[in-house]
Scaffold this motif. Structure first.
Motif, PDB file in Angstrom:
ATOM      1  N   MET A 179      14.459 -13.160-108.110  1.00  0.00           N
ATOM      2  CA  MET A 179      15.716 -12.963-107.390  1.00  0.00           C
ATOM      3  C   MET A 179      15.499 -12.246-106.049  1.00  0.00           C
ATOM      4  O   MET A 179      16.449 -12.033-105.303  1.00  0.00           O
ATOM      5  N   GLY A 180      14.256 -11.821-105.784  1.00  0.00           N
ATOM      6  CA  GLY A 180      13.971 -11.097-104.550  1.00  0.00           C
ATOM      7  C   GLY A 180      14.392  -9.646-104.603  1.00  0.00           C
ATOM      8  O   GLY A 180      14.659  -9.016-103.594  1.00  0.00           O
ATOM      9  N   MET A 181      14.487  -9.102-105.815  1.00  0.00           N
ATOM     10  CA  MET A 181      14.911  -7.709-106.017  1.00  0.00           C
ATOM     11  C   MET A 181      13.897  -6.982-106.883  1.00  0.00           C
ATOM     12  O   MET A 181      14.192  -6.626-108.011  1.00  0.00           O
ATOM     13  N   GLU A 182      12.726  -6.746-106.380  1.00  0.00           N
ATOM     14  CA  GLU A 182      11.703  -6.096-107.194  1.00  0.00           C
ATOM     15  C   GLU A 182      12.117  -4.681-107.553  1.00  0.00           C
ATOM     16  O   GLU A 182      12.855  -4.038-106.822  1.00  0.00           O
ATOM     17  N   GLN A 183      11.608  -4.228-108.705  1.00  0.00           N
ATOM     18  CA  GLN A 183      11.845  -2.846-109.115  1.00  0.00           C
ATOM     19  C   GLN A 183      11.255  -1.917-108.070  1.00  0.00           C
ATOM     20  O   GLN A 183      10.166  -2.165-107.570  1.00  0.00           O
ATOM     21  N   PRO A 184      11.956  -0.841-107.700  1.00  0.00           N
ATOM     22  CA  PRO A 184      11.388   0.081-106.727  1.00  0.00           C
ATOM     23  C   PRO A 184      10.115   0.734-107.261  1.00  0.00           C
ATOM     24  O   PRO A 184      10.064   1.180-108.400  1.00  0.00           O
ATOM     25  N   LYS A 185       9.094   0.712-106.416  1.00  0.00           N
ATOM     26  CA  LYS A 185       7.827   1.315-106.814  1.00  0.00           C
ATOM     27  C   LYS A 185       7.460   2.357-105.776  1.00  0.00           C
ATOM     28  O   LYS A 185       7.596   2.118-104.573  1.00  0.00           O
ATOM     29  N   ALA A 186       6.986   3.487-106.227  1.00  0.00           N
ATOM     30  CA  ALA A 186       6.565   4.535-105.307  1.00  0.00           C
ATOM     31  C   ALA A 186       5.132   4.255-104.876  1.00  0.00           C
ATOM     32  O   ALA A 186       4.266   3.998-105.709  1.00  0.00           O
ATOM     33  N   ASP A 187       4.892   4.299-103.573  1.00  0.00           N
ATOM     34  CA  ASP A 187       3.543   4.118-103.046  1.00  0.00           C
ATOM     35  C   ASP A 187       2.965   5.512-102.843  1.00  0.00           C
ATOM     36  O   ASP A 187       3.280   6.186-101.868  1.00  0.00           O
TER      37      ASP A 187
ATOM     38  N   GLU B 119       9.314  -9.203-118.418  1.00  0.00           N
ATOM     39  CA  GLU B 119      10.349 -10.214-118.238  1.00  0.00           C
ATOM     40  C   GLU B 119      11.322  -9.798-117.139  1.00  0.00           C
ATOM     41  O   GLU B 119      11.699 -10.594-116.284  1.00  0.00           O
ATOM     42  N   VAL B 120      11.708  -8.530-117.162  1.00  0.00           N
ATOM     43  CA  VAL B 120      12.638  -8.008-116.161  1.00  0.00           C
ATOM     44  C   VAL B 120      11.990  -8.042-114.786  1.00  0.00           C
ATOM     45  O   VAL B 120      12.596  -8.471-113.803  1.00  0.00           O
ATOM     46  N   GLU B 121      10.732  -7.622-114.719  1.00  0.00           N
ATOM     47  CA  GLU B 121      10.008  -7.606-113.447  1.00  0.00           C
ATOM     48  C   GLU B 121       9.934  -9.011-112.845  1.00  0.00           C
ATOM     49  O   GLU B 121      10.196  -9.206-111.664  1.00  0.00           O
TER      50      GLU B 121
ATOM     51  N   LEU C  29      23.775  -7.736-113.473  1.00  0.00           N
ATOM     52  CA  LEU C  29      23.342  -8.760-112.529  1.00  0.00           C
ATOM     53  C   LEU C  29      23.559 -10.161-113.086  1.00  0.00           C
ATOM     54  O   LEU C  29      23.395 -10.385-114.286  1.00  0.00           O
ATOM     55  N   VAL C  30      23.923 -11.062-112.189  1.00  0.00           N
ATOM     56  CA  VAL C  30      23.953 -12.486-112.506  1.00  0.00           C
ATOM     57  C   VAL C  30      22.677 -13.041-111.888  1.00  0.00           C
ATOM     58  O   VAL C  30      22.561 -13.077-110.661  1.00  0.00           O
ATOM     59  N   PRO C  31      21.686 -13.416-112.700  1.00  0.00           N
ATOM     60  CA  PRO C  31      20.424 -13.908-112.138  1.00  0.00           C
ATOM     61  C   PRO C  31      20.621 -15.197-111.331  1.00  0.00           C
ATOM     62  O   PRO C  31      21.058 -16.207-111.867  1.00  0.00           O
ATOM     63  N   VAL C  32      20.331 -15.111-110.021  1.00  0.00           N
ATOM     64  CA  VAL C  32      20.450 -16.266-109.133  1.00  0.00           C
ATOM     65  C   VAL C  32      19.188 -16.390-108.292  1.00  0.00           C
ATOM     66  O   VAL C  32      18.447 -15.425-108.128  1.00  0.00           O
ATOM     67  N   GLU C  33      18.962 -17.597-107.765  1.00  0.00           N
ATOM     68  CA  GLU C  33      17.860 -17.819-106.834  1.00  0.00           C
ATOM     69  C   GLU C  33      18.347 -18.749-105.735  1.00  0.00           C
ATOM     70  O   GLU C  33      19.249 -19.552-105.946  1.00  0.00           O
ATOM     71  N   GLU C  34      17.724 -18.600-104.561  1.00  0.00           N
ATOM     72  CA  GLU C  34      18.094 -19.459-103.438  1.00  0.00           C
ATOM     73  C   GLU C  34      17.454 -20.825-103.596  1.00  0.00           C
ATOM     74  O   GLU C  34      16.303 -20.933-103.987  1.00  0.00           O
ATOM     75  N   GLU C  35      18.230 -21.851-103.273  1.00  0.00           N
ATOM     76  CA  GLU C  35      17.735 -23.212-103.341  1.00  0.00           C
ATOM     77  C   GLU C  35      18.234 -23.951-102.105  1.00  0.00           C
ATOM     78  O   GLU C  35      19.361 -23.724-101.660  1.00  0.00           O
ATOM     79  N   THR C  36      17.406 -24.801-101.565  1.00  0.00           N
ATOM     80  CA  THR C  36      17.809 -25.576-100.395  1.00  0.00           C
ATOM     81  C   THR C  36      18.264 -26.958-100.840  1.00  0.00           C
ATOM     82  O   THR C  36      17.546 -27.663-101.536  1.00  0.00           O
ATOM     83  N   GLU C  37      19.487 -27.296-100.456  1.00  0.00           N
ATOM     84  CA  GLU C  37      20.045 -28.602-100.781  1.00  0.00           C
ATOM     85  C   GLU C  37      20.183 -29.398 -99.492  1.00  0.00           C
ATOM     86  O   GLU C  37      20.437 -28.837 -98.430  1.00  0.00           O
ATOM     87  N   ILE C  38      20.038 -30.703 -99.598  1.00  0.00           N
ATOM     88  CA  ILE C  38      20.254 -31.558 -98.443  1.00  0.00           C
ATOM     89  C   ILE C  38      21.409 -32.494 -98.795  1.00  0.00           C
ATOM     90  O   ILE C  38      21.316 -33.298 -99.719  1.00  0.00           O
ATOM     91  N   LYS C  39      22.515 -32.317 -98.058  1.00  0.00           N
ATOM     92  CA  LYS C  39      23.695 -33.162 -98.263  1.00  0.00           C
ATOM     93  C   LYS C  39      24.080 -33.755 -96.920  1.00  0.00           C
ATOM     94  O   LYS C  39      24.183 -33.034 -95.921  1.00  0.00           O
ATOM     95  N   ASN C  40      24.301 -35.042 -96.913  1.00  0.00           N
ATOM     96  CA  ASN C  40      24.682 -35.747 -95.686  1.00  0.00           C
ATOM     97  C   ASN C  40      23.701 -35.467 -94.549  1.00  0.00           C
ATOM     98  O   ASN C  40      24.097 -35.294 -93.399  1.00  0.00           O
ATOM     99  N   GLY C  41      22.426 -35.334 -94.886  1.00  0.00           N
ATOM    100  CA  GLY C  41      21.392 -35.118 -93.885  1.00  0.00           C
ATOM    101  C   GLY C  41      21.314 -33.695 -93.348  1.00  0.00           C
ATOM    102  O   GLY C  41      20.587 -33.416 -92.416  1.00  0.00           O
ATOM    103  N   LYS C  42      22.077 -32.760 -93.939  1.00  0.00           N
ATOM    104  CA  LYS C  42      22.066 -31.375 -93.473  1.00  0.00           C
ATOM    105  C   LYS C  42      21.483 -30.467 -94.553  1.00  0.00           C
ATOM    106  O   LYS C  42      21.818 -30.603 -95.735  1.00  0.00           O
ATOM    107  N   LYS C  43      20.624 -29.545 -94.103  1.00  0.00           N
ATOM    108  CA  LYS C  43      20.056 -28.569 -95.032  1.00  0.00           C
ATOM    109  C   LYS C  43      21.051 -27.441 -95.249  1.00  0.00           C
ATOM    110  O   LYS C  43      21.699 -26.977 -94.311  1.00  0.00           O
ATOM    111  N   LYS C  44      21.130 -27.019 -96.485  1.00  0.00           N
ATOM    112  CA  LYS C  44      22.054 -25.937 -96.826  1.00  0.00           C
ATOM    113  C   LYS C  44      21.398 -25.082 -97.908  1.00  0.00           C
ATOM    114  O   LYS C  44      20.891 -25.607 -98.896  1.00  0.00           O
TER     115      LYS C  44
END
Length: 133
Positions: free
Chosen positions: A113-121, A105-107, A39-54
């Motif tokens: 990243m929005g990818m939690e370890q699968p847990k059995a309920d 740390e991994v958890e 995995l390449v650890p990434v996270e979503e970020e909101t940028e505002i360029k030229n008045g537009k959200k991205k």
């Protein structure tokens, strides 16, 4: 041996290329039983360029990828000799085995990243009869 997560140092800007190369090498060298996820650890970020959200994906740790693997001489060799990889984080010197990330740390990283370890309920008691479908 158990599978653990390890941090792999790469050339900066080559994280995705290393991920792709490593996944191809794992397949071609028959290491799917030793190296599971890269995995390449990434996270979503909101940028505002030229008045537009991205919404963009930003690398959490530029220059690093994480690999879930069973550390053996063979798996170490496959990762270490992948083009773009400069080494493992936590290695004391040439040829030494790296230190794995702690489960917490991994958890936290996967949660970020929005990818939690699968847990059995599990909702049953000890000695209770269950039916597996």
């Amino acid at each position: 041996m158990e599978k653990r997560w390890y941090v792999v140092h790469t050339y900066s800007g080559y994280e995705n290329k290393v991920k792709t190369n490593l996944e191809k090498r794992v397949e071609s060298m028959g290491m799917t039983d030793k190296i599971f996820r890269v995995l390449v650890p990434v996270e979503e970020e909101t940028e505002i360029k030229n008045g537009k959200k991205k919404t963009v994906l930003k690398k959490v740790f530029p220059g690093y990828v994480i690999a879930e693997m069973v550390m053996t001489d063979d798996s170490w060799y496959v990762v270490r000799n992948t083009p773009g990889v400069t080494g493992f984080v936590g290695s004391a010197g040439a040829g030494s085995k790296p230190t794995a990330l702690l489960p917490e740390e991994v958890e936290n990283l996967l949660k970020q990243m929005g990818m939690e370890q699968p847990k059995a309920d599990v909702d049953f008691e000890l000695q209770e009869k269950v039916k597996v479908k």
